[in-house]
Design a protein around this motif. Structure first.
Motif, PDB file in Angstrom:
ATOM      1  N   PHE A  89       0.831  -1.201   0.000  1.00  0.00           N
ATOM      2  CA  PHE A  89       0.000   0.000   0.000  1.00  0.00           C
ATOM      3  C   PHE A  89       0.870   1.257   0.000  1.00  0.00           C
ATOM      4  O   PHE A  89       0.596   2.226  -0.712  1.00  0.00           O
ATOM      5  N   ARG A  90       1.954   1.233   0.773  1.00  0.00           N
ATOM      6  CA  ARG A  90       2.828   2.404   0.823  1.00  0.00           C
ATOM      7  C   ARG A  90       3.518   2.636  -0.520  1.00  0.00           C
ATOM      8  O   ARG A  90       3.701   3.773  -0.944  1.00  0.00           O
ATOM      9  N   GLN A  91       3.882   1.568  -1.206  1.00  0.00           N
ATOM     10  CA  GLN A  91       4.506   1.724  -2.518  1.00  0.00           C
ATOM     11  C   GLN A  91       3.537   2.340  -3.523  1.00  0.00           C
ATOM     12  O   GLN A  91       3.932   3.154  -4.366  1.00  0.00           O
ATOM     13  N   LEU A  92       2.256   1.958  -3.449  1.00  0.00           N
ATOM     14  CA  LEU A  92       1.253   2.568  -4.315  1.00  0.00           C
ATOM     15  C   LEU A  92       1.119   4.062  -4.010  1.00  0.00           C
ATOM     16  O   LEU A  92       0.995   4.878  -4.922  1.00  0.00           O
ATOM     17  N   PHE A  93       1.149   4.392  -2.734  1.00  0.00           N
ATOM     18  CA  PHE A  93       1.058   5.799  -2.338  1.00  0.00           C
ATOM     19  C   PHE A  93       2.283   6.570  -2.815  1.00  0.00           C
ATOM     20  O   PHE A  93       2.175   7.711  -3.287  1.00  0.00           O
ATOM     21  N   VAL A  94       3.440   5.944  -2.731  1.00  0.00           N
ATOM     22  CA  VAL A  94       4.672   6.587  -3.210  1.00  0.00           C
ATOM     23  C   VAL A  94       4.591   6.838  -4.708  1.00  0.00           C
ATOM     24  O   VAL A  94       5.005   7.897  -5.203  1.00  0.00           O
ATOM     25  N   ARG A  95       4.034   5.865  -5.452  1.00  0.00           N
ATOM     26  CA  ARG A  95       3.880   6.032  -6.894  1.00  0.00           C
ATOM     27  C   ARG A  95       2.970   7.228  -7.205  1.00  0.00           C
ATOM     28  O   ARG A  95       3.240   8.027  -8.102  1.00  0.00           O
ATOM     29  N   TYR A  96       1.884   7.343  -6.436  1.00  0.00           N
ATOM     30  CA  TYR A  96       0.988   8.485  -6.605  1.00  0.00           C
ATOM     31  C   TYR A  96       1.722   9.790  -6.305  1.00  0.00           C
ATOM     32  O   TYR A  96       1.578  10.783  -7.029  1.00  0.00           O
ATOM     33  N   LEU A  97       2.541   9.811  -5.257  1.00  0.00           N
ATOM     34  CA  LEU A  97       3.265  11.030  -4.892  1.00  0.00           C
ATOM     35  C   LEU A  97       4.270  11.428  -5.970  1.00  0.00           C
ATOM     36  O   LEU A  97       4.490  12.621  -6.214  1.00  0.00           O
ATOM     37  N   HIS A  98       4.882  10.432  -6.623  1.00  0.00           N
ATOM     38  CA  HIS A  98       5.815  10.744  -7.714  1.00  0.00           C
ATOM     39  C   HIS A  98       5.070  11.418  -8.870  1.00  0.00           C
ATOM     40  O   HIS A  98       5.562  12.408  -9.449  1.00  0.00           O
ATOM     41  N   VAL A  99       3.899  10.865  -9.206  1.00  0.00           N
ATOM     42  CA  VAL A  99       3.097  11.475 -10.273  1.00  0.00           C
ATOM     43  C   VAL A  99       2.668  12.875  -9.864  1.00  0.00           C
ATOM     44  O   VAL A  99       2.709  13.824 -10.660  1.00  0.00           O
ATOM     45  N   ARG A 100       2.253  13.034  -8.628  1.00  0.00           N
ATOM     46  CA  ARG A 100       1.817  14.342  -8.119  1.00  0.00           C
ATOM     47  C   ARG A 100       2.949  15.369  -8.201  1.00  0.00           C
ATOM     48  O   ARG A 100       2.734  16.523  -8.593  1.00  0.00           O
ATOM     49  N   THR A 101       4.154  14.952  -7.834  1.00  0.00           N
ATOM     50  CA  THR A 101       5.305  15.857  -7.911  1.00  0.00           C
ATOM     51  C   THR A 101       5.577  16.272  -9.353  1.00  0.00           C
ATOM     52  O   THR A 101       5.854  17.448  -9.637  1.00  0.00           O
ATOM     53  N   ALA A 102       5.494  15.314 -10.282  1.00  0.00           N
ATOM     54  CA  ALA A 102       5.717  15.626 -11.694  1.00  0.00           C
ATOM     55  C   ALA A 102       4.676  16.622 -12.195  1.00  0.00           C
ATOM     56  O   ALA A 102       4.990  17.548 -12.966  1.00  0.00           O
ATOM     57  N   LEU A 103       3.415  16.461 -11.770  1.00  0.00           N
ATOM     58  CA  LEU A 103       2.355  17.384 -12.183  1.00  0.00           C
ATOM     59  C   LEU A 103       2.590  18.779 -11.609  1.00  0.00           C
ATOM     60  O   LEU A 103       2.397  19.796 -12.293  1.00  0.00           O
ATOM     61  N   HIS A 104       2.996  18.856 -10.359  1.00  0.00           N
ATOM     62  CA  HIS A 104       3.294  20.153  -9.745  1.00  0.00           C
ATOM     63  C   HIS A 104       4.432  20.856 -10.485  1.00  0.00           C
ATOM     64  O   HIS A 104       4.365  22.064 -10.748  1.00  0.00           O
ATOM     65  N   ASP A 105       5.486  20.101 -10.792  1.00  0.00           N
ATOM     66  CA  ASP A 105       6.627  20.693 -11.498  1.00  0.00           C
ATOM     67  C   ASP A 105       6.188  21.230 -12.862  1.00  0.00           C
ATOM     68  O   ASP A 105       6.609  22.320 -13.279  1.00  0.00           O
ATOM     69  N   THR A 106       5.345  20.476 -13.564  1.00  0.00           N
ATOM     70  CA  THR A 106       4.857  20.915 -14.867  1.00  0.00           C
ATOM     71  C   THR A 106       3.999  22.161 -14.739  1.00  0.00           C
ATOM     72  O   THR A 106       4.131  23.120 -15.517  1.00  0.00           O
ATOM     73  N   LEU A 107       3.122  22.164 -13.752  1.00  0.00           N
ATOM     74  CA  LEU A 107       2.247  23.313 -13.534  1.00  0.00           C
ATOM     75  C   LEU A 107       3.054  24.572 -13.270  1.00  0.00           C
ATOM     76  O   LEU A 107       2.790  25.645 -13.848  1.00  0.00           O
ATOM     77  N   HIS A 108       4.062  24.473 -12.423  1.00  0.00           N
ATOM     78  CA  HIS A 108       4.868  25.653 -12.091  1.00  0.00           C
ATOM     79  C   HIS A 108       5.737  26.101 -13.271  1.00  0.00           C
ATOM     80  O   HIS A 108       6.018  27.294 -13.425  1.00  0.00           O
ATOM     81  N   SER A 109       6.172  25.152 -14.101  1.00  0.00           N
ATOM     82  CA  SER A 109       6.990  25.541 -15.261  1.00  0.00           C
ATOM     83  C   SER A 109       6.153  26.229 -16.335  1.00  0.00           C
ATOM     84  O   SER A 109       6.657  27.058 -17.094  1.00  0.00           O
ATOM     85  N   MET A 110       4.864  25.899 -16.421  1.00  0.00           N
ATOM     86  CA  MET A 110       3.977  26.491 -17.418  1.00  0.00           C
ATOM     87  C   MET A 110       3.348  27.809 -16.960  1.00  0.00           C
ATOM     88  O   MET A 110       2.974  28.642 -17.787  1.00  0.00           O
ATOM     89  N   ARG A 111       3.234  27.984 -15.658  1.00  0.00           N
ATOM     90  CA  ARG A 111       2.501  29.152 -15.145  1.00  0.00           C
ATOM     91  C   ARG A 111       3.061  30.488 -15.659  1.00  0.00           C
ATOM     92  O   ARG A 111       2.292  31.386 -16.006  1.00  0.00           O
TER      93      ARG A 111
END
Length: 460
Positions: free
Chosen positions: A61-83
Motif C-alpha cells: 500500500f505504501r509503494q502505491l502511495f509513493v507512486r501516486y506522490l511521484h506522479v503528483r510531484t511531476a504534475l506540480h513541477d509541470t504546472l509551475h513551469s507552465m505558469r
C-alpha cells in the motif's frame, strides 16, 4: 508576489512545452481512476476490520502511495513551469504559445485536483489508513502529515480560486483550445482535457463543501494532535528513564565463548531473543523473554545472498556489524558483542523457502534502519519501531511466515514471547541455541527447545 519568468526564445518555449507534454501524457496514463482507488479501498477493508495491516500489506500500500506522490510531484513541477508562460487572468491577452502553455498547466491542475479528491475521499475518513499515510517514511523521503497536506492543499481558498479562474478561461476560449487538437505539440493534451471534462464539472460543484469539511477537520483534530504530542513526550521520557535503570554492579553472564559459538553458526535472518536480569523494564514487559534483535549477517554473507541496499548503509554495516536492533536510541546496526551484553539469550532460525526469500527479508529489514524507537509500542505505525517489530516487519507476510498482533494495553503489539510461541506453533521457527536458563550453560538442539518451552509456559 513571485516573479514571472519568460524564456528568451521560441526554442526555449518549444522545449518546455515538449517536456510538459511528455510528462503529462505519462502522468495521465499512470493516474489511477476512481474505480481503481475504490477497488483498492475494498481490498484494504479486511485490514481495516482487523485494525492493522500485515507488513506485506503495509509495504504494498505504501509503494502505491509513493507512486501516486511521484506522479503528483511531476504534475506540480509541470504546472509551475507552465505558469509563467500562460495568460494570468481569464481576460488577459494571449499568444498561440501562451495558449498552449495554458492547456498544459490546466491539464496538470485538473489531474492534481482529481487525484487528490480520489485519495482524500477514499482514505481520509478512515482513521487507520489516514494515520498510516500521515506517517513519515524516511526510505522514500516522505514527511509526516503528507495526506493532510494533500487534503489542505486541494481545499485551500487560493487554490480553489485559481482553479475556478482557470476553468472560466477554458470555457471562454473553448473553441480556440479545441482548434489545437491537430497541433502535434498540444493536440494530445487537448484530448486528455476532453477526458477530464466530467471531473471538472464535479470539482466545481464540490469545492465549497470540500473547503468546509477541511476547516471542520482541522478544528476537530487540533486538540488531538496536541494531546498526542504531549503523550508521546511522556512515553519517551518515561521509556528512556526505565531503560537506563540497571544495577551498575551487575556483571553480565554471557561470556565470550557463547558469543563465539553464535558467530560461528549465525545466518542472515536469524533472531536473537535476549534478557537482562537487572533491567527495571522486566517489571513492565510481559514474560521472561522481553527483547528481540534480527541478525542481518556478516558483510560477506549479505554479499553472497545478493542483498541490495544503499551505499551509505553498506558503509555503516561493515564488520563487526551483523545485527539490526531497536533500542532507545533507535533502529541501528550493532555488533554481536553489543547485543549479547546480556544475561540470557536464545537463537532462533526461520525456515526460509529459499535464498531469494531470505534475501528479501533482509532487504525489508534494512529499509527500517535509522528510524526512531517507538516508546508507545504501537505496531500499526511503521515510522517508529520497537525491537520485536523489526523482526515482524522483516518476516511477517512472507510465504510461510505469519504473525498475529495482539491487543495489549489498547494497542496492537507483538511481545517477544508471543513471537516465539507463534513461531513454534506454526513450525516456521527453530531453536538452535539457549544460554542462561541452566546457570551459565550453552544448550543446543532438542534440549534447548524443551527449556525454552518451559520458560514461556508453552502449550501446544
Amino acid at each position: 508576489m513571485s516573479k514571472r519568468l519568460h524564456p528568451r526564445g521560441d526554442s526555449d518555449i518549444h522545449s518546455l512545452l515538449e517536456k510538459a507534454r511528455d510528462t503529462l501524457l505519462a502522468a495521465h496514463a499512470a493516474m489511477p481512476a476512481a474505480e481503481e482507488v475504490a477497488t483498492l479501498r475494498e481490498t484494504l477493508q479486511p485490514a481495516v476490520d482487523r485494525g492493522y495491516l500485515f507488513p506485506d500489506e503495509d509495504a504494498e500500500f505504501r509503494q502505491l502511495f509513493v507512486r501516486y506522490l511521484h506522479v503528483r510531484t511531476a504534475l506540480h513541477d509541470t504546472l509551475h513551469s507552465m505558469r509563467p508562460l500562460a495568460p494570468r487572468w481569464w481576460w488577459s491577452a494571449y499568444t498561440p504559445q501562451s495558449l498552449q502553455a495554458f492547456v498544459a498547466a490546466w491539464l496538470a491542475g485538473c489531474m492534481l485536483m482529481r487525484s487528490a479528491r480520489y485519495v482524500v475521499n477514499e482514505f481520509h475518513d478512515e482513521p487507520m489508513i489516514r494515520t498510516l499515510l500521515n506517517q513519515a517514511e524516511p526510505l522514500y523521503a516522505i514527511p509526516a502529515g503528507t495526506l493532510d497536506l494533500i487534503y489542505l492543499s486541494s481545499t485551500r481558498p487560493s487554490t480553489l480560486l485559481r482553479y475556478l479562474r482557470a476553468a472560466r478561461f477554458a470555457e471562454q476560449h473553448a473553441e480556440k483550445i479545441d482548434h489545437l487538437r491537430d497541433d502535434p505539440l498540444t493536440g494530445p493534451l487537448v484530448t486528455c482535457l476532453q477526458a477530464e471534462q466530467p471531473y471538472i464539472e464535479i470539482q466545481k460543484r464540490q469545492h465549497a463543501g470540500a473547503y468546509a469539511r477541511c476547516r471542520f477537520h482541522r478544528i476537530r483534530s487540533k486538540p488531538s494532535r496536541h494531546y498526542k504530542a504531549v503523550m508521546w513526550g511522556l512515553f519517551e521520557a518515561s521509556g528512556r528513564a526505565i531503560a537506563e535503570m540497571r544495577n551498575p554492579f551487575h556483571r553480565k553472564r554471557v561470556r565470550r565463548a557463547a558469543r563465539k559459538r553464535v558467530f560461528e553458526i549465525l545466518q542472515p535472518g536469524d533472531i536473537l531473543i535476549t534478557r537482562h536480569d537487572d533491567a527495571l523494564s522486566n517489571l513492565f514487559l510481559p514474560g521472561f523473554w522481553p527483547h528481540a534483535a534480527l541478525i542481518i549477517g556478516t558483510a560477506g554473507q549479505r554479499e553472497t545472498l545478493g542483498v541490495s541496499c544503499s551505499e551509505d548503509r553498506v558503509q555503516r554495516s561493515q564488520p563487526p556489524i551483523c545485527i539490526l536492533e531497536a533500542k532507545k536510541d533507535g533502529v541501528r546496526f550493532r555488533s554481536l558483542r553489543e547485543t549479547l551484553r546480556v544475561d540470557a539469550f536464545m537463537l532462533l532460525r526461520p525456515r526460509f523457502i529459499d535464498t531469494g526469500q531470505q534475501r528479501e527479508c533482509i532487504e525489508r529489514a534494512l529499509a527500517h534502519e535509522g528510524k526512531l524507537y517507538d516508546f508507545e509500542f504501537d505496531f500499526t505505525r511503521s515510522d517508529r519501531l520497537v525491537c520485536t517489530e523489526v523482526v515482524y516487519r522483516a518476516l511477517g507476510g512472507k510465504e510461510g511466515f505469519h504473525f498475529d498482533l495482539l491487543h495489549k494495553a489498547g494497542r496492537f503489539a507483538l511481545p517477544a514471547e508471543d513471537l516465539i510461541t507463534q513461531g513454534l506453533k506454526s513450525g516456521f521457527l527453530d531453536i538452535l541455541l539457549l544460554y542462561g536458563l541452566k546457570g551459565n550453560q550453552l544448550v543446543e538442539g532438542p534440549r534447548a527447545e524443551q527449556l525454552v518451552r518451559r520458560s514461556i509456559r508453552f502449550t501446544a
